[in-house]
Design an enzyme around this catalytic site. Structure first.
Site, PDB file in Angstrom:
ATOM      1  N   SER A 141      -6.076  14.862  -8.194  1.00  0.00           N
ATOM      2  CA  SER A 141      -6.600  14.336  -9.316  1.00  0.00           C
ATOM      3  C   SER A 141      -7.269  15.676  -9.982  1.00  0.00           C
ATOM      4  CB  SER A 141      -7.626  13.331  -9.109  1.00  0.00           C
ATOM      5  OG  SER A 141      -8.702  13.293 -10.294  1.00  0.00           O
ATOM      6  N   TYR A 154     -15.696  10.798  -4.525  1.00  0.00           N
ATOM      7  CA  TYR A 154     -14.298  10.705  -4.710  1.00  0.00           C
ATOM      8  C   TYR A 154     -13.914  12.167  -5.201  1.00  0.00           C
ATOM      9  CZ  TYR A 154     -10.021   9.849  -7.375  1.00  0.00           C
ATOM     10  OH  TYR A 154      -8.993   9.896  -8.115  1.00  0.00           O
TER      11      TYR A 154
HETATM   12  N1  LIG Z   1      -5.997   6.069 -12.366  1.00  0.00           N
HETATM   13  C1  LIG Z   1      -6.671   7.209 -12.506  1.00  0.00           C
HETATM   14  O1  LIG Z   1      -7.249   7.447 -13.531  1.00  0.00           O
HETATM   15  C2  LIG Z   1      -6.270   8.459 -11.530  1.00  0.00           C
HETATM   16  C3  LIG Z   1      -6.804   9.792 -12.040  1.00  0.00           C
HETATM   17  C4  LIG Z   1      -6.369  10.731 -11.239  1.00  0.00           C
HETATM   18  C5  LIG Z   1      -5.887  10.716  -9.988  1.00  0.00           C
HETATM   19  N2  LIG Z   1      -5.592   9.456  -9.542  1.00  0.00           N
HETATM   20  C6  LIG Z   1      -4.884   9.107  -8.284  1.00  0.00           C
HETATM   21  O2  LIG Z   1      -3.569   8.523  -8.381  1.00  0.00           O
HETATM   22  C7  LIG Z   1      -3.469   7.967  -7.363  1.00  0.00           C
HETATM   23  C8  LIG Z   1      -2.810   6.407  -7.638  1.00  0.00           C
HETATM   24  O3  LIG Z   1      -3.972   5.932  -8.266  1.00  0.00           O
HETATM   25  P1  LIG Z   1      -4.028   4.295  -9.292  1.00  0.00           P
HETATM   26  O4  LIG Z   1      -4.728   4.913 -10.362  1.00  0.00           O
HETATM   27  O5  LIG Z   1      -2.592   4.036  -8.975  1.00  0.00           O
HETATM   28  O6  LIG Z   1      -4.820   3.358  -8.289  1.00  0.00           O
HETATM   29  P2  LIG Z   1      -4.697   2.050  -8.003  1.00  0.00           P
HETATM   30  O7  LIG Z   1      -3.940   1.393  -9.184  1.00  0.00           O
HETATM   31  O8  LIG Z   1      -5.780   1.643  -7.516  1.00  0.00           O
HETATM   32  O9  LIG Z   1      -3.595   1.808  -6.826  1.00  0.00           O
HETATM   33  C9  LIG Z   1      -4.131   2.329  -5.349  1.00  0.00           C
HETATM   34  C10 LIG Z   1      -2.799   2.295  -4.609  1.00  0.00           C
HETATM   35  O10 LIG Z   1      -3.363   2.741  -3.192  1.00  0.00           O
HETATM   36  C11 LIG Z   1      -3.089   1.633  -2.376  1.00  0.00           C
HETATM   37  N3  LIG Z   1      -4.125   1.785  -1.183  1.00  0.00           N
HETATM   38  C12 LIG Z   1      -5.679   1.804  -1.165  1.00  0.00           C
HETATM   39  N4  LIG Z   1      -6.034   1.779  -0.121  1.00  0.00           N
HETATM   40  C13 LIG Z   1      -5.018   1.795   0.732  1.00  0.00           C
HETATM   41  C14 LIG Z   1      -4.907   2.004   2.055  1.00  0.00           C
HETATM   42  N5  LIG Z   1      -6.095   1.963   2.856  1.00  0.00           N
HETATM   43  N6  LIG Z   1      -3.800   2.133   2.725  1.00  0.00           N
HETATM   44  C15 LIG Z   1      -2.550   2.060   2.013  1.00  0.00           C
HETATM   45  N7  LIG Z   1      -2.712   2.059   0.697  1.00  0.00           N
HETATM   46  C16 LIG Z   1      -3.630   1.799   0.084  1.00  0.00           C
HETATM   47  C17 LIG Z   1      -3.191   0.233  -3.118  1.00  0.00           C
HETATM   48  O11 LIG Z   1      -2.353  -0.829  -2.525  1.00  0.00           O
HETATM   49  P3  LIG Z   1      -3.129  -1.952  -1.489  1.00  0.00           P
HETATM   50  O12 LIG Z   1      -4.555  -2.196  -1.897  1.00  0.00           O
HETATM   51  O13 LIG Z   1      -2.060  -2.809  -1.936  1.00  0.00           O
HETATM   52  O14 LIG Z   1      -3.171  -1.260  -0.025  1.00  0.00           O
HETATM   53  C18 LIG Z   1      -2.578   0.661  -4.398  1.00  0.00           C
HETATM   54  O15 LIG Z   1      -1.221   0.554  -4.073  1.00  0.00           O
HETATM   55  C19 LIG Z   1      -4.454   8.155  -6.362  1.00  0.00           C
HETATM   56  O16 LIG Z   1      -4.345   9.122  -5.371  1.00  0.00           O
HETATM   57  C20 LIG Z   1      -5.625   8.318  -7.257  1.00  0.00           C
HETATM   58  O17 LIG Z   1      -6.678   9.162  -6.738  1.00  0.00           O
HETATM   59  C21 LIG Z   1      -5.583   8.368 -10.546  1.00  0.00           C
END
Ligand SMILES: NC(=O)c1ccc[n+]([C@@H]2O[C@H](COP(=O)([O-])OP(=O)(O)OC[C@H]3O[C@@H](n4cnc5c(N)ncnc54)[C@H](OP(=O)(O)O)[C@@H]3O)[C@@H](O)[C@H]2O)c1
Length: 259
Positions: A141, A154
């Site tokens: 991130s 985080y």
């Molecule tokens: N959204 C943002 O603004 C943003 C910005 C910068 C970076 N990111 C990064 O992008 C990535 C994806 O984020 P997102 O925004 O798509 O988040 P999200 O919509 O909350 O999705 C997170 C995913 O991770 C899975 N997950 C959570 N805990 C888990 C566990 N213990 N084991 C296996 N799977 C798990 C969830 O599935 P289940 O709950 O079904 O397990 C879900 O598929 C992350 O690394 C995040 O840090 C996001």
């Protein structure tokens, strides 16, 4: 069809950026292995990919559990022989003032975001080394480079995976394995919906996914996924005091709500 017949395993593929990455690789001819904890979502999303001509299968895998990671990765490697591309994307995020944040939440963020990545990498890398090929993508991130007030724990977990990836890159390069770090800015997913930040508008997960696929195709070491994040990272190096002020100002509304 740049990834015809390549096996791509994605963690956190049940929604958000991980799901978009699964769709983007499937559209390029890859066979995608979608993993997460939510069975119903995985089943429905994998079926949707298969119904539109892609090739997807799904596995329950909790990256916070040694047993779950071992079982799933062994099953995939036994049945399919090789993972060409591993996308470490699963993560959790909380927004809270550090002193109000329960210690167990910070611990869980590290367990999923940092140790989860290590667990999955440890399970898959030996098979990549054996075949002398593979790509490890690490979704970090922008907060890993420009830590955000109200998301201190985080941000720390995201900085930790950058440091880990950069060190690992040197260890696995002799075996033909690439390590790619992705630094997304705020993205329109479930993770971001409860986070209060006053800043540029969120980007779409589909855009992040396209950037990931292009980064793997071109073998880039690091990609920042949008212009504002690129600017913040450059400003942090050149004028850190000004960048700190921007970060404080963009978190003021959350901090104000907490007083
Ligand atoms: N959204 C943002 O603004 C943003 C910005 C910068 C970076 N990111 C990064 O992008 C990535 C994806 O984020 P997102 O925004 O798509 O988040 P999200 O919509 O909350 O999705 C997170 C995913 O991770 C899975 N997950 C959570 N805990 C888990 C566990 N213990 N084991 C296996 N799977 C798990 C969830 O599935 P289940 O709950 O079904 O397990 C879900 O598929 C992350 O690394 C995040 O840090 C996001």
């Amino acid at each position: 069809m740049r990834f015809q017949s390549k096996n791509v395993l994605i963690t956190g593929a049940s929604r958000g950026i991980g799901l978009s990455i699964a769709k983007a690789f499937a559209a390029e001819g890859a066979h995608v292995f979608m993993t997460a904890r939510s069975e119903e979502r995985l089943k429905a999303e994998a079926a949707a990919i298969n119904n539109t001509g892609g090739s997807a299968c799904w596995y329950i895998m909790d990256v916070a559990s040694d047993k779950s990671v071992k079982q799933t990765t062994q099953a995939v490697l036994t049945d399919f022989g090789q993972i060409h591309i591993l996308i470490n994307n699963a993560a959790i995020a909380h927004q809270e003032l550090f002193l109000k944040n329960d210690a167990s939440i910070a611990r869980m963020e590290m367990e999923v975001n940092y140790f989860g990545l290590l667990r999955v990498a440890r399970a898959i890398l030996p098979s990549m080394i054996e075949k002398n090929e593979g790509t490890l993508v690490v979704v970090s991130s922008v907060t890993g480079r420009v830590p955000y007030p109200t998301q201190s724990t985080y941000s720390a977990s995201k900085a930790a995976i950058i440091a880990f990836s950069e060190a690992l890159r040197g260890e696995v390069k002799p075996f033909g394995i690439k390590v790619i770090v992705i630094l997304p800015g705020v993205t329109d997913t479930e993770m971001a919906k409860d986070i209060i930040i006053d800043g540029p508008p969120p980007q779409k997960p589909e855009k992040v996914a396209r950037i990931v696929v292009d980064a793997v195709a071109s073998g880039k070491k690091e990609v920042i996924t949008n212009f504002p994040s690129r600017m913040f990272i450059i400003l942090k190096k050149l004028v850190p005091n000004i960048t700190d002020r921007i970060m404080i100002s963009s978190s003021k509304r959350f901090i104000g709500n907490q007083k």
